[in-house]
Design a protein around this motif. Structure first.
Motif, PDB file in Angstrom:
ATOM      1  N   ARG A 207     -25.101 -21.602 -22.413  1.00  0.00           N
ATOM      2  CA  ARG A 207     -24.029 -22.103 -22.410  1.00  0.00           C
ATOM      3  C   ARG A 207     -22.539 -22.440 -23.359  1.00  0.00           C
ATOM      4  O   ARG A 207     -23.625 -22.660 -24.695  1.00  0.00           O
ATOM      5  CB  ARG A 207     -23.194 -23.449 -21.067  1.00  0.00           C
ATOM      6  CG  ARG A 207     -23.867 -24.417 -21.744  1.00  0.00           C
ATOM      7  CD  ARG A 207     -23.895 -25.292 -20.750  1.00  0.00           C
ATOM      8  NE  ARG A 207     -25.297 -24.449 -19.578  1.00  0.00           N
ATOM      9  CZ  ARG A 207     -25.127 -25.720 -18.163  1.00  0.00           C
ATOM     10  NH1 ARG A 207     -25.133 -26.732 -18.852  1.00  0.00           N
ATOM     11  NH2 ARG A 207     -26.285 -24.863 -17.487  1.00  0.00           N
TER      12      ARG A 207
ATOM     13  N   ASP B 116     -18.360 -20.259 -15.840  1.00  0.00           N
ATOM     14  CA  ASP B 116     -17.271 -20.107 -16.327  1.00  0.00           C
ATOM     15  C   ASP B 116     -17.758 -21.788 -18.532  1.00  0.00           C
ATOM     16  O   ASP B 116     -16.312 -21.665 -18.749  1.00  0.00           O
ATOM     17  CB  ASP B 116     -16.271 -21.661 -15.218  1.00  0.00           C
ATOM     18  CG  ASP B 116     -16.956 -22.592 -15.275  1.00  0.00           C
ATOM     19  OD1 ASP B 116     -17.662 -23.400 -15.611  1.00  0.00           O
ATOM     20  OD2 ASP B 116     -15.630 -22.957 -14.566  1.00  0.00           O
ATOM     21  N   ASP B 117     -19.036 -21.579 -18.660  1.00  0.00           N
ATOM     22  CA  ASP B 117     -19.430 -21.923 -18.915  1.00  0.00           C
ATOM     23  C   ASP B 117     -19.519 -20.933 -20.466  1.00  0.00           C
ATOM     24  O   ASP B 117     -20.668 -21.581 -21.057  1.00  0.00           O
ATOM     25  CB  ASP B 117     -19.800 -23.410 -19.366  1.00  0.00           C
ATOM     26  CG  ASP B 117     -21.077 -23.055 -18.174  1.00  0.00           C
ATOM     27  OD1 ASP B 117     -21.234 -21.643 -17.742  1.00  0.00           O
ATOM     28  OD2 ASP B 117     -21.955 -23.785 -18.389  1.00  0.00           O
TER      29      ASP B 117
ATOM     30  N   THR C 160     -16.463 -22.462 -27.992  1.00  0.00           N
ATOM     31  CA  THR C 160     -15.663 -21.170 -27.181  1.00  0.00           C
ATOM     32  C   THR C 160     -14.653 -21.019 -28.466  1.00  0.00           C
ATOM     33  O   THR C 160     -14.473 -19.610 -28.609  1.00  0.00           O
ATOM     34  CB  THR C 160     -15.206 -20.952 -25.581  1.00  0.00           C
ATOM     35  OG1 THR C 160     -16.409 -21.321 -24.936  1.00  0.00           O
ATOM     36  CG2 THR C 160     -14.959 -19.692 -25.595  1.00  0.00           C
TER      37      THR C 160
ATOM     38  N   THR D 162      -9.751 -22.297 -21.277  1.00  0.00           N
ATOM     39  CA  THR D 162     -10.627 -21.692 -22.835  1.00  0.00           C
ATOM     40  C   THR D 162     -10.610 -20.616 -22.106  1.00  0.00           C
ATOM     41  O   THR D 162     -10.137 -19.432 -23.199  1.00  0.00           O
ATOM     42  CB  THR D 162     -11.217 -22.257 -23.154  1.00  0.00           C
ATOM     43  OG1 THR D 162     -11.289 -24.112 -23.248  1.00  0.00           O
ATOM     44  CG2 THR D 162     -12.060 -21.773 -24.122  1.00  0.00           C
TER      45      THR D 162
ATOM     46  N   SER E 122     -19.050 -25.458 -24.962  1.00  0.00           N
ATOM     47  CA  SER E 122     -18.336 -25.776 -24.327  1.00  0.00           C
ATOM     48  C   SER E 122     -17.235 -25.158 -24.791  1.00  0.00           C
ATOM     49  O   SER E 122     -16.868 -24.231 -25.328  1.00  0.00           O
ATOM     50  CB  SER E 122     -18.219 -26.928 -24.891  1.00  0.00           C
ATOM     51  OG  SER E 122     -18.342 -27.019 -26.337  1.00  0.00           O
ATOM     52  N   PRO E 123     -15.842 -25.909 -24.151  1.00  0.00           N
ATOM     53  CA  PRO E 123     -14.373 -24.877 -24.499  1.00  0.00           C
ATOM     54  C   PRO E 123     -14.156 -25.527 -25.866  1.00  0.00           C
ATOM     55  O   PRO E 123     -13.742 -23.712 -26.723  1.00  0.00           O
ATOM     56  CB  PRO E 123     -13.466 -26.400 -23.712  1.00  0.00           C
ATOM     57  CG  PRO E 123     -14.805 -26.736 -22.948  1.00  0.00           C
ATOM     58  CD  PRO E 123     -15.765 -26.395 -22.958  1.00  0.00           C
TER      59      PRO E 123
ATOM     60  N   GLN F  51     -12.563 -25.516 -18.467  1.00  0.00           N
ATOM     61  CA  GLN F  51     -13.540 -24.286 -18.809  1.00  0.00           C
ATOM     62  C   GLN F  51     -12.441 -22.855 -18.562  1.00  0.00           C
ATOM     63  O   GLN F  51     -12.574 -21.657 -19.701  1.00  0.00           O
ATOM     64  CB  GLN F  51     -14.384 -24.114 -17.605  1.00  0.00           C
ATOM     65  CG  GLN F  51     -16.178 -24.919 -18.724  1.00  0.00           C
ATOM     66  CD  GLN F  51     -15.019 -26.447 -17.799  1.00  0.00           C
ATOM     67  OE1 GLN F  51     -14.261 -26.927 -17.466  1.00  0.00           O
ATOM     68  NE2 GLN F  51     -16.356 -27.341 -18.086  1.00  0.00           N
ATOM     69  N   ARG F  52     -11.833 -22.617 -17.760  1.00  0.00           N
ATOM     70  CA  ARG F  52     -10.896 -22.015 -17.153  1.00  0.00           C
ATOM     71  C   ARG F  52      -9.932 -21.340 -18.224  1.00  0.00           C
ATOM     72  O   ARG F  52      -9.093 -20.125 -18.913  1.00  0.00           O
ATOM     73  CB  ARG F  52      -9.530 -22.153 -15.841  1.00  0.00           C
ATOM     74  CG  ARG F  52     -11.379 -21.545 -14.465  1.00  0.00           C
ATOM     75  CD  ARG F  52     -10.596 -21.855 -13.330  1.00  0.00           C
ATOM     76  NE  ARG F  52      -9.546 -23.106 -12.949  1.00  0.00           N
ATOM     77  CZ  ARG F  52     -10.062 -24.537 -12.161  1.00  0.00           C
ATOM     78  NH1 ARG F  52     -11.512 -24.176 -12.208  1.00  0.00           N
ATOM     79  NH2 ARG F  52      -9.361 -25.690 -12.041  1.00  0.00           N
TER      80      ARG F  52
ATOM     81  N   SER G 266     -16.488 -21.032 -10.572  1.00  0.00           N
ATOM     82  CA  SER G 266     -15.754 -22.054 -10.782  1.00  0.00           C
ATOM     83  C   SER G 266     -15.724 -23.514 -10.311  1.00  0.00           C
ATOM     84  O   SER G 266     -16.330 -23.257  -9.166  1.00  0.00           O
ATOM     85  CB  SER G 266     -14.009 -21.616 -11.675  1.00  0.00           C
ATOM     86  OG  SER G 266     -13.786 -23.461 -12.330  1.00  0.00           O
TER      87      SER G 266
ATOM     88  N   ASN H 181     -13.491 -27.782 -12.822  1.00  0.00           N
ATOM     89  CA  ASN H 181     -13.347 -27.020 -14.170  1.00  0.00           C
ATOM     90  C   ASN H 181     -12.117 -26.367 -15.055  1.00  0.00           C
ATOM     91  O   ASN H 181     -12.360 -25.367 -15.063  1.00  0.00           O
ATOM     92  CB  ASN H 181     -14.608 -26.284 -13.955  1.00  0.00           C
ATOM     93  CG  ASN H 181     -15.925 -26.759 -13.942  1.00  0.00           C
ATOM     94  OD1 ASN H 181     -15.753 -28.063 -14.184  1.00  0.00           O
ATOM     95  ND2 ASN H 181     -17.044 -26.340 -13.853  1.00  0.00           N
TER      96      ASN H 181
END
Length: 424
Positions: free
Chosen positions: A404, A273-274, A410, A188, A406-407, A185-186, A178, A182
């Motif tokens: 990948r 992280d994605d 996800t 999420t 996106s948050p 992302q984390r 990461s 970000n």
């Protein structure tokens, strides 16, 4: 009343800082800056989190947490030794200087390590690489520091894999690359597939995010990361610039951290992280493995017969004068799994094999050097799936990793996969 006032003040600080992160990610929005006061941050349970503060004492790195890890004598596989052509390329010459130090059994003595922690001078590089001055600046920076392997750790989680002072038998450790900015992302991942808990049959999952530090051209988010680490207890931050070519160094320091602080882990998932991970599906697969496979597992979407890209405009550009030859078969760096039993061997081999600027290629080199053959799994889709299926929960139900997402994607996928109403 004072307690409520303090809690409210802490909440205001956290919200203000998150606004800072998101507005910096959105250049069209207003920029709100915050200063984090020195206040004790408490977890969601109201109790202080032990052992998750940065490893500093009076502003200096606390080296008591930075114990050395024994570097073992390592056997270098014949396949790897013969795969690299002997040529004038800089990396090849470095590698063959290591080969000259092999004993008669093909072992690398621990007294002959390639990484001594020193920086390579520009003059030395200009002498050894004729066109060094024509290299992109990111390549030049990498070459100056390619022998550096021991950065200080700034934020540590020494108790990540323990309970009540005793080591946990962690089934799966998510170790996610990461960057400071970000946060979305984390967060999420914390809310979805990276939840730390015991899954079916008591399989224990833990999660860490692996970071370097921001460059001088980026906002300094160090205080914000400190706050995040205290609140969630899952950040690992080292003192090196968080760039694409330093992902190899990030891999190296994480291996050391795992040996020190999570030595009983059964499997490690390394990824970005994605990615979207189907945690239940991965655990189910790992539980089904035969014992003979467990100790030598290197699993993912395998890239075979790849070669360096020579276009300087491409992110993965590798100059001819730096490296000559093919790449080993390797698992895509978006997400792969390997056995915890390999941690010490992998860490040791990284001290002998010169760093390579592309981290997943370098990881493939290390596994090949140890004689470990990568295993392909159709459930790893690190190059994504067809666009029409990207929001389909039923398609993702049988996949292990997709890169990948996106948050927002996800969150939607996780909610649908977890819904008891889903019928596939």
């Amino acid at each position: 009343m004072k307690g409520r006032t303090g809690a409210f003040a802490a909440t205001v600080v956290i919200c203000s800082c998150l606004i800072f992160v998101y507005t910096n990610l959105n250049p069209e929005g207003p920029v709100t800056r915050c200063v984090i006061p020195d206040i004790p941050v408490r977890s969601v349970t109201g109790h202080p989190r032990p052992s998750v503060t940065p490893d500093t004492v009076d502003g200096k790195v606390n080296r008591s947490q930075l114990r050395d890890v024994r570097i073992s004598t390592v056997h270098l596989s014949t396949v790897f030794r013969t795969a690299i052509p002997q040529s004038g390329a800089f990396w090849n010459r470095k590698f063959y200087s290591v080969l000259k130090k092999l004993d008669k059994k093909g072992n690398l003595p621990k007294s002959e390590i390639s990484g001594n922690g020193t920086l390579e001078s520009t003059e030395s590089l200009q002498t050894n690489i004729a066109d060094f001055n024509k290299y992109p600046s990111i390549h030049q920076d990498f070459l100056r520091s390619m022998h550096f392997r021991s950065p200080d750790i700034l934020i540590n989680q020494p108790n990540k894999c323990t309970s009540n002072g005793k080591p946990d038998t962690v089934t799966l450790l998510f170790a996610l690359k990461s960057s400071a900015q970000n946060f979305a992302q984390r967060q999420t991942i914390r809310q979805t597939w990276g939840q730390e808990k015991a899954y079916e049959n008591g399989l224990l999952v833990r999660t860490v995010f692996v970071l370097g530090t921001s460059s001088s051209e980026e906002p300094d988010l160090g205080k914000l990361l400190s706050l995040e680490a205290q609140e969630f207890g899952d950040l690992l931050v080292w003192d090196f610039k968080d760039t694409f070519f330093n992902l190899t160094l990030k891999e190296h320091v994480f291996l050391k951290w795992s040996i020190l602080h999570c030595p009983q882990v059964s499997f490690i998932f390394k990824g970005d992280d994605d990615v979207f991970v189907n945690t239940n599906a991965i655990l189910k697969y790992l539980k089904s493995l035969q014992p003979a496979k467990v100790s030598k597992l290197y699993l993912g979407q395998i890239i075979s017969q790849a070669s360096p890209l020579r276009d300087p405009k491409i992110k993965y550009y590798v100059p001819h004068t730096f490296y000559d030859g093919p790449y080993p078969p390797y698992a895509g760096g978006g997400g792969f799994v390997f056995s915890g039993a390999l941690l010490e061997s992998l860490y040791s081999i990284t001290w002998f094999i010169p760093f390579f600027p592309i981290d997943d290629v370098y990881t493939g080199m290390c596994f090949q050097a140890l004689g470990i053959v990568p295993e392909k799994h159709q459930g790893f889709r690190t190059f994504d799936i067809m666009e029409k299926d990207r929001e389909n929960a039923c398609v993702h139900k049988d996949l292990l990793v997709v890169h990948r997402r996106s948050p927002q994607q996800t969150l939607r996928l996780w909610q649908r996969l977890e819904s008891p109403l889903l019928t596939c």
